[in-house]
Scaffold this active site. Structure first.
Site, PDB file in Angstrom:
ATOM      1  N   SER A   1      16.471 -14.001 -42.762  1.00 27.53           N
ATOM      2  CA  SER A   1      17.828 -14.508 -43.014  1.00 27.53           C
ATOM      3  C   SER A   1      18.353 -14.113 -44.398  1.00 27.53           C
ATOM      4  O   SER A   1      19.563 -13.972 -44.590  1.00 27.53           O
ATOM      5  CB  SER A   1      17.846 -16.034 -42.864  1.00 27.53           C
ATOM      6  OG  SER A   1      16.926 -16.636 -43.768  1.00 27.53           O
TER       7      SER A   1
ATOM      8  N   LYS B   1      23.746 -19.921 -29.272  1.00 27.56           N
ATOM      9  CA  LYS B   1      24.780 -20.952 -29.199  1.00 27.56           C
ATOM     10  C   LYS B   1      24.165 -22.313 -29.491  1.00 27.56           C
ATOM     11  O   LYS B   1      22.942 -22.473 -29.436  1.00 27.56           O
ATOM     12  CB  LYS B   1      25.442 -20.960 -27.810  1.00 27.56           C
ATOM     13  CG  LYS B   1      26.137 -19.665 -27.450  1.00 27.56           C
ATOM     14  CD  LYS B   1      26.738 -19.736 -26.071  1.00 27.56           C
ATOM     15  CE  LYS B   1      27.453 -18.438 -25.718  1.00 27.56           C
ATOM     16  NZ  LYS B   1      26.537 -17.285 -25.681  1.00 27.56           N
TER      17      LYS B   1
ATOM     18  N   LYS C   1       7.610 -14.251 -43.979  1.00 27.48           N
ATOM     19  CA  LYS C   1       8.060 -15.324 -43.094  1.00 27.48           C
ATOM     20  C   LYS C   1       7.371 -15.269 -41.732  1.00 27.48           C
ATOM     21  O   LYS C   1       7.035 -14.198 -41.237  1.00 27.48           O
ATOM     22  CB  LYS C   1       9.579 -15.237 -42.901  1.00 27.48           C
ATOM     23  CG  LYS C   1      10.351 -15.633 -44.140  1.00 27.48           C
ATOM     24  CD  LYS C   1      11.790 -15.902 -43.770  1.00 27.48           C
ATOM     25  CE  LYS C   1      12.466 -16.727 -44.852  1.00 27.48           C
ATOM     26  NZ  LYS C   1      13.782 -17.199 -44.426  1.00 27.48           N
TER      27      LYS C   1
ATOM     28  N   GLU D   1       8.468 -12.103 -33.994  1.00 29.46           N
ATOM     29  CA  GLU D   1       9.287 -11.100 -33.314  1.00 29.46           C
ATOM     30  C   GLU D   1       8.616  -9.742 -33.331  1.00 29.46           C
ATOM     31  O   GLU D   1       8.608  -9.019 -32.321  1.00 29.46           O
ATOM     32  CB  GLU D   1      10.661 -11.018 -33.986  1.00 29.46           C
ATOM     33  CG  GLU D   1      11.480 -12.300 -33.864  1.00 29.46           C
ATOM     34  CD  GLU D   1      12.702 -12.304 -34.766  1.00 29.46           C
ATOM     35  OE1 GLU D   1      13.488 -13.266 -34.691  1.00 29.46           O
ATOM     36  OE2 GLU D   1      12.867 -11.354 -35.556  1.00 29.46           O
TER      37      GLU D   1
ATOM     38  N   LYS E   1       4.836   4.646 -38.840  1.00 32.46           N
ATOM     39  CA  LYS E   1       6.057   5.039 -38.145  1.00 32.46           C
ATOM     40  C   LYS E   1       7.096   5.600 -39.122  1.00 32.46           C
ATOM     41  O   LYS E   1       7.240   5.090 -40.233  1.00 32.46           O
ATOM     42  CB  LYS E   1       6.669   3.832 -37.415  1.00 32.46           C
ATOM     43  CG  LYS E   1       5.933   3.425 -36.158  1.00 32.46           C
ATOM     44  CD  LYS E   1       6.650   2.273 -35.487  1.00 32.46           C
ATOM     45  CE  LYS E   1       6.071   2.032 -34.110  1.00 32.46           C
ATOM     46  NZ  LYS E   1       6.349   3.154 -33.182  1.00 32.46           N
TER      47      LYS E   1
END
Length: 208
Positions: free
Chosen positions: A12, A41, A71, A77, A114
């Site tokens: 964030s 939402k 984090k 993720e 990568k």
């Protein structure tokens, strides 16, 4: 067919300075982007929404920064994207944001191997173009580069707005100047020098 072209994994702390400008550029190029601020939402389950985004996105853009590396959610993720990539095609598109190769290597040797784009050398718009080339090569090859740049900097939108305003100007002659009602019928009125004279009829009592 996947619901989104790309999933944005980020911390964030990096939203305002880099991630949001990147997302806006990607969307202006025509990509469908899973981005928490635009997708989640009120009342949504964060973990379920992220899992859905991971599964229903063709690629995962990972913005690796000092905050990202510290984090838990970004790590969650990233783990999901790595799992998808094992034994399959390329899924992860890494972006290095204020980190070095050693920073990434200490966290994930596989990720450090990568080829990544570095925000120190490329703007968000430049990076968006590189992502488009990988994610939607049809759009990248089928659209003039100047037109793609115009989409990102808003020139294309401003040109459309200008064309619409010109159309409004042309249509004004077909609207009532007082109320704006549309013209329904037009007719030619003959021009004459004779001015008709009309008198108000009088009652018989008035004549006497």
């Amino acid at each position: 067919m996947k619901q989104w072209d790309v999933f944005i994994s980020h911390a964030s702390e990096d939203k305002e300075a880099f991630v949001e400008p990147l997302v806006i550029a990607l969307r202006s190029l025509g990509l469908q982007v899973w981005y928490d601020k635009f997708t989640l939402k009120l009342g949504d389950s964060l973990s379920q929404s992220i899992d859905l985004g991971l599964v229903q996105s063709e690629y995962g853009i990972v913005v690796i920064s000092p905050a990202f590396l510290s984090k838990p959610w970004p790590a969650y993720e990233l783990a999901g994207l790595v799992t998808r990539e094992i034994g399959a095609r390329k899924v992860i598109l890494p972006i290095w944001h204020h980190v070095t190769r050693d920073d990434v290597l200490n966290r994930s040797p596989t990720l450090a191997d990568k080829l990544a784009v570095n925000t120190a050398h490329s703007s968000s718009k430049d990076i968006a173009m590189q992502i488009l080339q990988v994610v939607r090569p049809d759009l990248y090859a089928g659209t003039d580069r100047a037109a793609l740049i115009a989409r990102m900097d808003g020139t294309a939108l401003r040109n459309i707005e200008a064309e619409l305003e010109n159309m409004r100007d042309e249509l004004r002659e077909f609207l009532c100047p007082d109320c704006g009602a549309p013209l329904t019928e037009s007719m030619e009125v003959p021009v004459t020098d004779d001015i008709p004279t009309i008198y108000e009829a009088l009652n018989a009592d008035d004549v006497r």
